[in-house]
Design a protein around this motif. Structure first.
Motif, mmCIF file in Angstrom:
data_model
loop_
_atom_site.group_PDB
_atom_site.id
_atom_site.type_symbol
_atom_site.label_atom_id
_atom_site.label_comp_id
_atom_site.label_asym_id
_atom_site.label_seq_id
_atom_site.Cartn_x
_atom_site.Cartn_y
_atom_site.Cartn_z
ATOM 1 N N THR A 163 0.853 -1.191 0.000
ATOM 2 C CA THR A 163 0.000 0.000 0.000
ATOM 3 C C THR A 163 0.889 1.240 0.000
ATOM 4 O OG1 THR A 163 -0.126 0.047 2.409
ATOM 5 C CG2 THR A 163 -1.868 -1.149 1.256
ATOM 6 N N ALA A 164 0.389 2.280 -0.626
ATOM 7 C CA ALA A 164 1.149 3.519 -0.702
ATOM 8 C C ALA A 164 0.561 4.539 0.266
ATOM 9 C CB ALA A 164 1.100 4.070 -2.130
ATOM 10 N N PRO A 165 1.399 5.268 1.006
ATOM 11 C CA PRO A 165 0.862 6.316 1.875
ATOM 12 C C PRO A 165 0.306 7.455 1.028
ATOM 13 C CG PRO A 165 3.261 6.396 1.859
ATOM 14 C CD PRO A 165 2.849 5.180 1.071
ATOM 15 N N ARG A 166 -0.600 8.243 1.594
ATOM 16 C CA ARG A 166 -1.176 9.401 0.912
ATOM 17 C C ARG A 166 -0.387 10.640 1.328
ATOM 18 N NH1 ARG A 166 -4.257 8.639 -3.049
ATOM 19 N NH2 ARG A 166 -5.063 10.724 -2.709
ATOM 20 N N CYS A 167 0.180 11.350 0.357
ATOM 21 C CA CYS A 167 0.979 12.542 0.695
ATOM 22 C C CYS A 167 0.112 13.612 1.342
ATOM 23 C CB CYS A 167 1.737 13.090 -0.497
ATOM 24 S SG CYS A 167 0.754 13.780 -1.834
ATOM 25 N N ALA A 168 -1.178 13.650 1.029
ATOM 26 C CA ALA A 168 -2.072 14.651 1.614
ATOM 27 C C ALA A 168 -2.150 14.512 3.143
ATOM 28 C CB ALA A 168 -3.462 14.525 1.003
ATOM 29 N N ASP A 169 -1.927 13.310 3.642
ATOM 30 C CA ASP A 169 -1.958 13.097 5.094
ATOM 31 C C ASP A 169 -0.746 13.709 5.774
ATOM 32 O OD1 ASP A 169 -4.251 11.618 4.646
ATOM 33 O OD2 ASP A 169 -3.220 9.683 4.685
ATOM 34 N N TRP A 170 0.229 14.146 5.025
ATOM 35 C CA TRP A 170 1.479 14.641 5.579
ATOM 36 C C TRP A 170 1.730 16.122 5.296
ATOM 37 C CZ3 TRP A 170 4.052 11.784 9.014
ATOM 38 C CH2 TRP A 170 3.672 10.448 9.098
ATOM 39 N N VAL A 171 0.783 16.779 4.677
ATOM 40 C CA VAL A 171 0.907 18.216 4.421
ATOM 41 C C VAL A 171 0.275 18.984 5.572
ATOM 42 C CG1 VAL A 171 0.259 20.115 2.865
ATOM 43 C CG2 VAL A 171 0.879 17.887 1.926
ATOM 44 N N LYS A 172 0.982 19.979 6.085
ATOM 45 C CA LYS A 172 0.453 20.808 7.166
ATOM 46 C C LYS A 172 -0.714 21.626 6.653
ATOM 47 C CE LYS A 172 4.859 21.456 9.522
ATOM 48 N NZ LYS A 172 5.887 22.443 9.853
ATOM 49 N N GLY A 173 -1.670 21.858 7.540
ATOM 50 C CA GLY A 173 -2.783 22.767 7.216
ATOM 51 C C GLY A 173 -3.821 22.129 6.493
#
Length: 173
Positions: A163-173
């Motif tokens: 499974t690939a992580p979602r980059c949106a889960d790691w963006v501040k704000g």
């Protein structure tokens, strides 16, 4: 010793100091250099290829190519480098985020002249497509440069995780 000589010496010393400021203290790895202009008795003009790992995202590496001036000024570190920089970033392993980041956060910053010009690689996230986006550009204190290059890294599953992580889960704000 006159004050102007002390100033010139300090300026020359600053020019020979480290000129790359990566976000996590990592120096770019020199891959190779290729001469583009032969100069007798002084260093040649070159294209230099460097590699760097993203300090906040394991599994992503970027390679960039910068022109390096030769001649007397280039050899002494006084030449202002041009803004023609190319960039390619790729997923090289399972993607793991170490911390949250801001859109447009600096991955690496490097001087391109003695004082006024810098090159920066910044990172962002295209949340809709789950893609990390890297942008390289140069800027000056007074006037920037429109020359830039962009590279996208789609975050893909990597065996054995699957499974690939979602980059949106790691963006501040």
């Amino acid at each position: 010793m006159p004050l102007r000589h002390v100033f010139r010496f300090a300026l020359a010393l600053a020019a020979t100091a480290a000129v790359t400021v990566p976000a996590a203290g990592q120096e770019p790895d020199p891959i190779f250099k290729k001469s583009t202009v032969w100069r007798p008795l002084t260093p040649n003009d070159k294209l230099a290829v460097y590699g760097i790992d993203d300090p906040l995202v394991d599994g992503v590496a970027c390679h960039y190519t910068v022109p390096e001036k030769g001649g007397i000024k280039g050899g002494l570190g006084f030449a202002e480098e041009v803004s023609d920089i190319s960039l390619a970033c790729r997923q090289i392993g399972p993607v793991k985020f170490k911390a949250k980041f801001d859109q447009g956060e600096v991955v690496i910053k490097e001087r391109r002249s003695l004082i006024f010009k810098t090159m920066q690689i910044v990172r962002g996230c295209d949340a809709k497509r789950n893609v990390l986006v890297y942008l390289v550009y140069s800027d000056r204190v007074i006037e920037g440069s429109p020359k830039n290059s962009t590279s996208s890294v789609p975050i893909m599953p990597w065996a054995p995780e699957g499974t690939a992580p979602r980059c949106a889960d790691w963006v501040k704000g």
